[in-house]
Enzyme design. Structure first.
Site, PDB file in Angstrom:
ATOM      1  N   GLY A  96      -0.058   9.329   0.975  1.00 15.93           N
ATOM      2  CA  GLY A  96       0.683  10.568   1.181  1.00 15.93           C
ATOM      3  C   GLY A  96       1.731  10.433   2.256  1.00 15.93           C
ATOM      4  CE1 TYR A  97       1.344   5.056   4.585  1.00 13.97           C
ATOM      5  CE2 TYR A  97      -0.748   6.121   4.119  1.00 13.97           C
ATOM      6  CZ  TYR A  97       0.042   4.987   4.118  1.00 13.97           C
ATOM      7  OH  TYR A  97      -0.433   3.818   3.643  1.00 13.97           O
ATOM      8  CE  LYS A 154       1.007   5.238   8.427  1.00 15.58           C
ATOM      9  NZ  LYS A 154      -0.184   5.615   9.178  1.00 15.58           N
ATOM     10  CE  LYS A 181       6.419   3.721  -2.602  1.00 14.65           C
ATOM     11  NZ  LYS A 181       7.604   3.642  -3.448  1.00 14.65           N
ATOM     12  CB  VAL A 182       1.763  -0.200   3.958  1.00 14.09           C
ATOM     13  CG1 VAL A 182       1.583  -1.286   5.004  1.00 14.09           C
ATOM     14  CG2 VAL A 182       1.123   1.090   4.419  1.00 14.09           C
ATOM     15  N   GLY A 187       0.837  -1.196   0.000  1.00 11.66           N
ATOM     16  CA  GLY A 187       0.000   0.000   0.000  1.00 11.66           C
ATOM     17  C   GLY A 187       0.868   1.240   0.000  1.00 11.66           C
ATOM     18  CG  ASP A 193      -8.737   9.796   7.511  1.00  9.62           C
ATOM     19  OD1 ASP A 193      -9.749  10.153   6.867  1.00  9.62           O
ATOM     20  OD2 ASP A 193      -7.646   9.547   6.969  1.00  9.62           O
TER      21      ASP A 193
END
Ligand SMILES: *[C@@H]1O[C@H](CO)[C@@H](O)[C@H](O)[C@H]1NC(C)=O
Ligand SMILES: *[C@@H]1O[C@H](CO)[C@@H](O)[C@H](O)[C@H]1NC(C)=O
Ligand SMILES: *[C@@H]1O[C@H](CO)[C@@H](O)[C@H](O)[C@H]1NC(C)=O
Length: 961
Positions: free
Chosen positions: A646-647, A664, A649-650, A643, A760
């Site tokens: 914006g933060y 993460k 990748k996972v 995944g 969120d």
């Protein structure tokens, strides 16, 4: 009196006429003398009238203002040939207004009414009649209204100081006519509009070629800095425009003003690149531009070879290496470039600039190892590199006299560095009055022991320096003492104290002037000192503002009987304020120290190997090394990427035990601050619930921030309902997903301590495990609710469009009810498989306009997801829709709580004959107990929400719109 004067005048003139006719040459001289004598005495009376008028509108004038001859003993007045030429009444607590008759003092050359904060009202237009006026000082009074245009008709005016009043309106363009003006100070008023420049017949400040000082800071001046303002034949040395609302570019014509020594543009809204022409200003010592929106490349200022103080912090410059030309500024003392996108390594050679004292480069991306070099400047005091990416430093630096701050750099998170002095912030004790002796305690508690250890009431005020490079405390103290003594003022000593200040704004000093031979100054002395401080301000580079309470002022006006009482009262109130301030200050210091401790060593009390640690904050979360995680993810290989956002990748990873984990990895740009990251981990490690994705560990090393979660195999809810993952979710499964999500949220809101708002909730943040149980993920934006006084958190709006609570969006006040709204949207998404916003329409609006309760399934068949597999009409689905619509009520107060929602969905499952597990047996009781030892207190936080459990979602009527 007026009649008498007129009559005398006519008589003399008539007599003169006759004599000129009759006796031509002989009496000519006598005639002339008579005429001029008459004219003089008339004007003297006019002066007297003006002063009478002044007396009528002002209180607290000196007692000596009595009798008919102001030139004889009236304090503050000087005369030449029986005409009033100067009025200086500074710092004597005048109150009232300035009479318009001031305009009749036709010989007046100097007027100083500074430091009378109760003297105010408008500045009369008649001030423009003072054709001989050279100096006008009205500093630190209470004048209001516009600066009259007539100020521009004073042909002799050289000094104009109207700073620290409440003048409003525009800067009069007529000031441009003051061709002899050397000094223009309008600082610290409420002036608006543009900086006037000449156009056609109108004058403007660009015409002031002889003016050395433009001090216009701290107003509301707007518009661009006009390029016409600057020219090569101007004498300007100080350009001070800080703290206004200036926009646009810095004009490149600024480079024409070759005499400039101080340029202050900070705290405006300036944009665009800094013009390269600035580098032509070879004599500038102070260039201050912080807090603007300047962009483009960092300018090459290698030509500004006189620079001593450079501050370019908080602008939007292009990312850049540490500018190499900085090493060529031979006189540089202070370099302040916080948040300026600097990257790469600081060249060691920079620190060898001989005069260098202060280097503040925090909040950049400087990396490599810190090298100060053996040749570094002996003047160095501070190197502040907080929050950069510096990886290493020499342990010897710990022994240096220099304060070096590396908090928030990778170098401080290597094992063993946490305790280094470079990785902690040491609060400096506030500076104190320096004495050459040991002070006795003053017997009168309201007195202060002077630098020479004499107890007295000092005269107190504040000095604001025009530019930091001018600050020379010892020299100014000596100069002030010398000046006062040469004016026969009984001054024992002067002390200047630097109050605690930020590196940006260290321009202010507290001044205390101590009397000699007595314990206080009388009014005459205070006035004389004030006048001196006011006039010295133009040569010494400061602005003086009188302190609010000065003992001498009050006492000298009262009789000696009341003096002591008043003195005690005034002194008492001063020292009470001081005492309170000291208390607040001490408290802040303690807090700051605690915070600094924590910042410097965020993981200190987290060390799980340290058994002596009294209170481990982590419940089972492990600290992984970068090396370990690198190994588990096969060098963060693309194949393991599951995944991104914006933060960052996972990645999927496999622990040596075979357990799968999701890692993460934050992008460096989106790295949280150290404390935020720590808070995030503390928070995540504390919440344990089967419907929440649990945190297994973290990595904080080499500038990396990674979180290690349990791996949830069936991906996001979104992928399932969109059909992407190939998992078929029927109505029963969707109800269970809704229930699981609701339980997870209810836990966060009502059982976590402190309660947590997710902020969120959306279908990509709900994960499904192997048995399709919902697990709420991504607490990246979560905010714990801190204390019971607050039932909301005010914060910047974050979240995802479509799920965002309109109430939160408008009020920015975050409550649990914002999550309830997002959850309602999620419910609607669950049964329609529609995105919250599809073809510009919000799902809530679609439902509101479609629902028809008279029909089966509320008439929603059209928009329901066929994959729900609904056969016959279902009462539960109608209830589900009602519940969802209740959750998306516009006002948070009308929405149910998450535990209400849980109960409702449970009863739907029951009535649909679907088996479900009640919460009590479903939850992992071991971790639940461990974490929830204080659950009751979190309920107190919500007790003011009077939503009783009977106001359940589906009981409320929903009217179709
Ligand atoms: C700059 O300063 C030097 C020495 O202080 C002075 O001689 C020179 O005239 C100044 N230059 C300008 C352009 O003002
Ligand atoms: C900065 O400007 C000077 C003079 O114009 C030039 O010699 C120098 O190479 C420039 N430095 C950089 C880093 O661009
Ligand atoms: C430091 O940062 C620069 C620019 O971002 C980068 O090119 C360089 O590789 C970094 N150096 C180290 C040692 O990480």
């Amino acid at each position: 009196m007026r009649l008498g004067r007129k009559w005398k005048c006519c008589f003399v003139l008539k007599m003169g006429e006759r004599r000129v006719h009759e006796l031509l040459s002989l009496h000519l001289l006598l005639n002339f003398l008579l005429l001029s004598f008459a004219a003089e005495s008339t004007s003297m009376e006019e002066d007297m009238n003006a002063l009478d008028s002044l007396k009528n509108l002002m209180q607290n004038l000196p007692q000596s203002w009595e009798g008919s001859d102001p030139c004889n003993g009236w304090e503050g007045i000087s005369c030449t040939e029986s005409r009033v030429t100067s009025i200086k009444l500074a710092g004597i607590d005048l109150n009232g207004q300035l009479s318009a008759d001031i305009g009749s003092l036709s010989e007046l050359r100097a007027l100083d009414l500074s430091y009378n904060k109760n003297l105010g009202g408008p500045l009369p237009r008649e001030i423009g009649n003072l054709k001989k006026l050279e100096e006008l000082f009205i500093v630190g009074c209470g004048f209001t209204g516009p600066v009259p245009d007539e100020i521009g008709s004073l042909p002799e005016l050289a000094y104009l100081s109207l700073n620290s009043n409440s003048f409003s309106g525009r800067i009069p363009a007529s000031i441009g006519n003051l061709s002899k003006l050397q000094w223009l100070d309008l600082t610290d008023n409420q002036l608006v509009g543009p900086i006037p420049v000449s156009s056609g017949a109108t004058s403007g400040l660009d015409m002031l070629h002889n003016t050395l000082h433009f001090h216009l800071g701290n107003n509301n001046i707007s518009g661009a800095i006009p390029p016409e303002l600057f020219s090569s034949n101007m004498a300007l040395i100080h350009l001070i425009l800080d703290s206004n609302k200036l926009t646009g570019n810095i004009p490149n014509t600024l480079g024409l003003a070759q005499n400039l020594t101080v340029v202050r543009l900070e705290n405006n809204f300036l944009t665009g690149s800094v013009p390269q022409d600035l580098t032509r200003l070879h004599n500038v010592t102070d260039l201050i531009m912080y807090n603007n929106n300047l962009s483009g490349p960092i300018p090459n200022l290698s030509g500004m070879t006189s620079l001593q103080y450079l501050d370019m912090s908080n602008n939007d410059f292009d990312p850049s290496e540490f500018p190499s030309w900085l090493q060529n500024l031979p006189r540089l003392k202070s370099l302040i470039m916080g948040s300026t996108n600097l990257e790469g390594k600081i060249p060691a050679a920079f620190f060898s600039l001989a005069d260098l004292q202060t280097v503040v480069l925090k909040d950049n991306k400087l990396n490599g190892s810190l090298e100060i070099g053996t040749n570094h400047s002996r003047q160095l005091q501070l190197i502040d590199l907080q929050n950069n990416h510096i990886e290493d430093f020499n342990k010897q630096y710990e022994a240096f006299r220099i304060t070096i701050i590396l908090v928030g750099n990778a170098a401080c998170y290597e094992r063993g560095s946490e305790t280094s002095t470079l990785c902690t912030i040491q609060d400096k004790p506030p500076s104190e009055l320096t004495r050459n002796c040991f002070p006795d305690k003053c017997s009168n508690p309201y007195q202060i022991s002077s630098p020479n250890c004499k107890c007295a009431y000092p005269y107190v005020g504040t000095l604001s320096y025009r530019a930091p490079s001018y600050i020379n405390i010892t020299a100014l103290e000596e100069n002030l003492v010398r000046t006062f003594q040469s004016h026969h003022l009984p001054v024992d000593s002067v002390s200047l104290i630097k109050p605690p200040c930020s590196p940006f704004q260290c321009f202010k000093l507290t001044v205390q002037i101590f009397p000699s031979g007595q314990d206080h100054f009388n009014q005459t002395m205070i006035s004389a000192m004030s006048v001196l401080l006011s006039s010295l301000s133009t040569t010494e580079a400061y602005t003086f503002i009188l302190g609010l309470d000065n003992y001498g002022l009050e006492s000298s006006r009262k009789s000696s009987n009341t003096r002591i009482i008043i003195g005690a009262a005034v002194g008492g109130s001063v020292s009470l304020v001081l005492f309170l301030l000291a208390g607040v200050y001490a408290l802040c210091q303690t807090r700051r120290a605690e915070k600094a401790m924590e910042e410097s060593n965020p993981f200190g009390n987290w060390d799980l190997n340290d058994r002596s640690s009294p209170r481990p904050q982590l419940h089972g979360a492990k600290r992984f090394s970068f090396k370990e995680l690198n190994e588990y993810t096969n060098n963060f290989s693309q194949a393991n990427e599951i995944g991104s956002g914006g933060y960052g990748k996972v990645y999927r990873g496999t622990l040596p035990s075979g357990q799968l984990v999701a890692i993460k990895r934050a992008q460096k740009q989106s790295n949280l601050g150290v404390l935020q990251f720590k808070a995030e981990i503390e928070l995540l490690s504390r919440v344990h619930h089967k419907n929440l994705v649990s945190l297994l560990g973290f990595c904080f090393e080499r500038g990396e921030q990674m979180l290690v979660y349990e791996f949830v195999p069936n991906g996001t809810l979104k992928d399932s309902i969109s059909g992407k993952s190939g998992i078929r979710l029927d109505w029963a499964r969707r109800l269970k997903v809704a229930l699981g999500t609701a339980r997870g949220l209810a836990y966060l809101h009502e059982h976590a301590n402190p309660p947590v708002i997710h902020r969120d909730i959306k279908s990509t943040n709900i994960l499904l495990d192997e048995r399709l149980n919902a697990k709420v993920a991504d607490f990246g934006l979560s905010k714990p609710m801190d204390n019971c006084e607050k039932d909301h958190v005010t914060t910047q709006v974050k979240g995802t469009m479509g799920y965002l609570d309109p109430d939160y969006y408008t009020t920015q006040q975050l409550t649990e009810k914002s999550d309830v709204y997002s959850f309602g949207v999620l419910m609607l998404e669950l049964i329609t498989a529609r995105k919250p916003i599809q073809r510009g329409k919000h799902i809530v609006k679609v439902f509101r306009s479609t629902i028809d309760k008279t029909k089966n399934l509320h008439g929603l068949q059209e928009i329901l997801d066929p994959a729900l597999g609904l056969g016959s009409p279902l009462k539960e689905l109608e209830n589900f829709v009602d519940l969802a619509m209740n959750c998306v009520e516009d006002s948070g107060a009308d929405r149910p709580t998450m535990s209400d929602v849980v109960k409702e969905i449970e009863s739907m499952l029951k009535s649909a004959g679907l088996n479900y597990m009640p919460e009590s047996s479903a939850s992992n009781s071991a971790s639940f107990e461990e974490v929830n030892n204080v659950t009751t207190s979190s309920h107190v936080c919500n007790s003011n929400e009077s939503l009783d459990s009977s106001s359940l979602c589906n009981i409320r009527k929903i009217e179709p719109k």
